[in-house]
Scaffold this motif. Structure first.
Motif, mmCIF file in Angstrom:
data_model
loop_
_atom_site.group_PDB
_atom_site.id
_atom_site.type_symbol
_atom_site.label_atom_id
_atom_site.label_comp_id
_atom_site.label_asym_id
_atom_site.label_seq_id
_atom_site.Cartn_x
_atom_site.Cartn_y
_atom_site.Cartn_z
ATOM 1 N N ALA A 47 0.827 -1.202 0.000
ATOM 2 C CA ALA A 47 0.000 0.000 0.000
ATOM 3 C C ALA A 47 0.868 1.261 0.000
ATOM 4 O O ALA A 47 0.576 2.232 -0.712
ATOM 5 C CB ALA A 47 -0.928 -0.011 1.207
ATOM 6 N N ARG A 48 1.937 1.247 0.795
ATOM 7 C CA ARG A 48 2.832 2.407 0.833
ATOM 8 C C ARG A 48 3.422 2.680 -0.543
ATOM 9 O O ARG A 48 3.486 3.828 -1.007
ATOM 10 C CB ARG A 48 3.954 2.171 1.845
ATOM 11 C CG ARG A 48 4.878 3.376 2.033
ATOM 12 C CD ARG A 48 6.224 2.984 2.605
ATOM 13 N NE ARG A 48 6.959 2.052 1.749
ATOM 14 C CZ ARG A 48 7.576 2.418 0.631
ATOM 15 N NH1 ARG A 48 7.527 3.673 0.198
ATOM 16 N NH2 ARG A 48 8.235 1.537 -0.092
ATOM 17 N N VAL A 51 0.881 4.238 -3.042
ATOM 18 C CA VAL A 51 0.653 5.663 -2.816
ATOM 19 C C VAL A 51 1.895 6.475 -3.205
ATOM 20 O O VAL A 51 1.796 7.509 -3.870
ATOM 21 C CB VAL A 51 0.269 5.922 -1.350
ATOM 22 C CG1 VAL A 51 0.205 7.409 -1.051
ATOM 23 C CG2 VAL A 51 -1.063 5.248 -1.039
ATOM 24 N N SER A 54 2.087 6.514 -6.957
ATOM 25 C CA SER A 54 0.860 6.967 -7.637
ATOM 26 C C SER A 54 0.461 6.022 -8.766
ATOM 27 O O SER A 54 0.204 6.439 -9.901
ATOM 28 C CB SER A 54 1.050 8.392 -8.185
ATOM 29 O OG SER A 54 1.362 9.303 -7.159
ATOM 30 N N THR A 70 -7.334 -2.578 0.720
ATOM 31 C CA THR A 70 -8.216 -1.422 0.537
ATOM 32 C C THR A 70 -8.168 -0.498 1.761
ATOM 33 O O THR A 70 -8.082 0.733 1.629
ATOM 34 C CB THR A 70 -9.658 -1.889 0.291
ATOM 35 O OG1 THR A 70 -9.698 -2.735 -0.866
ATOM 36 C CG2 THR A 70 -10.580 -0.702 0.068
ATOM 37 N N LEU A 73 -4.812 1.342 1.825
ATOM 38 C CA LEU A 73 -4.763 2.408 0.820
ATOM 39 C C LEU A 73 -5.584 3.608 1.263
ATOM 40 O O LEU A 73 -5.166 4.768 1.095
ATOM 41 C CB LEU A 73 -5.275 1.885 -0.524
ATOM 42 C CG LEU A 73 -4.355 0.909 -1.268
ATOM 43 C CD1 LEU A 73 -5.078 0.273 -2.445
ATOM 44 C CD2 LEU A 73 -3.088 1.620 -1.750
ATOM 45 N N ASN A 74 -6.753 3.363 1.831
ATOM 46 C CA ASN A 74 -7.589 4.458 2.330
ATOM 47 C C ASN A 74 -6.894 5.225 3.449
ATOM 48 O O ASN A 74 -6.932 6.461 3.500
ATOM 49 C CB ASN A 74 -8.933 3.911 2.827
ATOM 50 C CG ASN A 74 -9.941 3.745 1.707
ATOM 51 O OD1 ASN A 74 -10.093 4.623 0.872
ATOM 52 N ND2 ASN A 74 -10.634 2.607 1.690
ATOM 53 N N LEU A 76 -3.725 5.574 3.981
ATOM 54 C CA LEU A 76 -2.568 6.329 3.505
ATOM 55 C C LEU A 76 -2.970 7.470 2.574
ATOM 56 O O LEU A 76 -2.292 8.507 2.527
ATOM 57 C CB LEU A 76 -1.593 5.396 2.776
ATOM 58 C CG LEU A 76 -0.837 4.394 3.642
ATOM 59 C CD1 LEU A 76 -0.091 3.401 2.768
ATOM 60 C CD2 LEU A 76 0.152 5.116 4.558
ATOM 61 N N SER A 77 -4.056 7.290 1.839
ATOM 62 C CA SER A 77 -4.442 8.273 0.823
ATOM 63 C C SER A 77 -5.283 9.409 1.386
ATOM 64 O O SER A 77 -5.267 10.519 0.855
ATOM 65 C CB SER A 77 -5.216 7.575 -0.298
ATOM 66 O OG SER A 77 -4.443 6.552 -0.886
ATOM 67 N N ALA A 81 -9.666 10.453 -1.713
ATOM 68 C CA ALA A 81 -8.592 10.196 -2.668
ATOM 69 C C ALA A 81 -8.993 9.084 -3.632
ATOM 70 O O ALA A 81 -9.718 8.156 -3.271
ATOM 71 C CB ALA A 81 -7.308 9.814 -1.933
ATOM 72 N N ARG A 82 -8.516 9.192 -4.842
ATOM 73 C CA ARG A 82 -8.799 8.169 -5.859
ATOM 74 C C ARG A 82 -7.826 7.000 -5.663
ATOM 75 O O ARG A 82 -6.611 7.171 -5.738
ATOM 76 C CB ARG A 82 -8.641 8.750 -7.256
ATOM 77 C CG ARG A 82 -9.016 7.791 -8.372
ATOM 78 C CD ARG A 82 -9.003 8.518 -9.710
ATOM 79 N NE ARG A 82 -9.323 7.626 -10.809
ATOM 80 C CZ ARG A 82 -8.415 6.928 -11.495
ATOM 81 N NH1 ARG A 82 -7.135 7.049 -11.156
ATOM 82 N NH2 ARG A 82 -8.774 6.150 -12.486
ATOM 83 N N LEU A 83 -8.379 5.822 -5.398
ATOM 84 C CA LEU A 83 -7.550 4.654 -5.133
ATOM 85 C C LEU A 83 -7.227 3.927 -6.435
ATOM 86 O O LEU A 83 -8.010 3.960 -7.390
ATOM 87 C CB LEU A 83 -8.273 3.696 -4.181
ATOM 88 C CG LEU A 83 -8.636 4.238 -2.801
ATOM 89 C CD1 LEU A 83 -9.268 3.132 -1.962
ATOM 90 C CD2 LEU A 83 -7.426 4.822 -2.100
#
Length: 432
Positions: A47-48, A51, A54, A70, A73-74, A76-77, A81-83
């Protein structure tokens, strides 16, 4: 200004992948990462990376990890934010490998990298190949699928050879010289290797790598695989490929030309330059690593390979010359034996000894092990394809005979045969 190259990084959370990320982040004008993939064992790191880079897509082999990824990602973003798109399952890496990126770096470990390798080649991407097993297992399938120059080697030895080959024409090459550190047990006799422990095998003198690759370096199976890889990548006969032990690993490999000159590629024993070259080939990026310090006195040693203590390279030559599905059998049996060694089921010397037995069974045919999966006709030891009334028991020795299914069936047969031999050995020891 030249547009940045688009990249897909397979095995992004492993050693090769994390160093590739380092190269990309240091050269943001040169690269855009389109997708990354990993098995899913380190979701926070995956996930890191997604992000930080990008990316548009993230692929994981484990479908059970979708929810965790998921959430990560949420977190961190941030809100709104668009995942990236998440692809999950055994074919996820294949899908992103074929997404048409300019360069696909295959840093997956093991024969599971074969289908992604073929997908990247089919999509027309340059394949920066760190997953040597896919080339070993796929052999002529991979070379036939690749256009000239489409595969760029990332192994430090083969990257070195590719760089050295710029110094002359192919018809001027006399031999390739692969260097080997000798691993943590360089200089030991076969008898002295009987008590080696898994912890000792993982103490490589120069590199920090994963369990399989580090163990392969200790047994020199890794160097055997590299001999086969050199033959396939550069079209040089096996008798023209030598291995020399160079403990300092400052020279990564050499090419000897027919006029008597030898061109060597030198640098610190690190992977940053080969990885960066894999991404930017044929161009070089500035300041990727610190060069060798020629102002400091140092001694570089070279020793012949001890085939008695470390027979893996000799066996690999035999396997490579046999062709067909033999290299797939060698590689698969070794992966099983490495796991068994680290589980404490077999000893260090048993790794290559068991691989040799599996290779012999493959060569001998279905009757090699009465009562086994081979003799029962479920898989043919010679061809690695399904047997039975419509089966094919002839050796698969040319690209016309091979297919991905045939190769992977041979891979599966070798794993079952190795497990059976390991089980017989363990049972014998428990009864003694």
């Amino acid at each position: 200004m030249t547009a940045p190259r688009t990249l897909t990084l397979l095995g992004s959370t492993g050693s090769i992948g994390t160093q590739a990320e380092q190269v990309v982040l240091a050269n943001p004008e040169a690269f855009t990462v389109r997708a990354i993939s990993a098995a899913g064992s380190n979701i926070p790191e995956l996930a890191r990376q997604a992000v930080a880079l990008s990316v548009e897509q993230v692929a994981i082999a484990s479908e059970d990890a979708i929810d965790e990824l998921t959430r990560a990602l949420n977190d961190l973003s941030g809100p709104g934010a668009r995942l990236p798109q998440i692809l999950a399952g055994p074919d996820a890496a294949v899908e992103v490998a074929g997404n048409g990126a300019d360069v696909v770096l295959n840093g997956i470990t093991g024969s599971i990298g074969l289908r992604p390798t073929l997908a990247a080649l089919a999509a027309g991407s340059t394949l920066a190949l760190a997953n040597k097993e896919s080339l070993i297992v796929g052999g002529p399938l991979v070379t036939a699928a690749a256009a000239p120059g489409q595969i760029v080697p990332v192994d430090s030895e083969h990257s070195a050879i590719a760089q050295c080959l710029r110094s002359g024409r192919s018809q001027e090459v006399r031999r390739l010289v692969l260097t080997a550190s000798g691993g943590p047990f360089r200089g030991r006799s076969r008898e002295e290797l009987t008590t080696v422990t898994p912890a000792q095998a993982l103490k490589h003198p120069n590199f920090a790598m994963g369990r399989v690759v580090t163990t392969n370096s200790a047994t020199l199976v890794n160097k055997g695989l590299e001999v086969i890889e050199a033959h396939l990548l550069f079209g040089v006969d096996y008798e023209q490929i030598d291995v020399v032990v160079h403990p300092q690993q400052q020279i990564h490999s050499m090419v000897e030309f027919h006029d008597g000159s030898t061109i060597a590629q030198a640098g610190p024993p690190r992977m940053l330059v080969p990885i960066a070259l894999g991404l930017s080939w044929p161009d070089r990026l500035p300041d990727i690593d610190t060069p060798s310090d020629w102002s400091t006195a140092s001694t570089w040693e070279f020793h012949p390979l001890d085939d008695q203590a470390f027979p893996a390279v000799r066996l690999a030559r035999q396997v490579g010359e046999a062709g067909g599905t033999h290299p797939a059998v060698y590689n698969a049996a070794n992966e099983v034996c490495v796991d068994a060694f680290h589980d404490g089921t077999i000893g260090f010397l048993d790794i290559v000894d068991t691989v040799a037995q599996v290779v012999d069974a493959h060569r001998a045919g279905p009757s090699a092990y009465p009562g086994s999966a081979v003799a029962e006709g479920r898989v043919s030891a010679l061809s690695g394809v399904e047997s039975g009334p419509q089966g094919n028991d002839s050796p698969a020795r040319s690209v016309d005979d091979l297919s991905v299914d045939v190769v992977l069936a041979a891979d599966q047969w070798a794993r079952e045969c190795a497990q059976e031999l390991i089980g017989q050995s363990s049972q014998g020891e428990s009864q003694s």
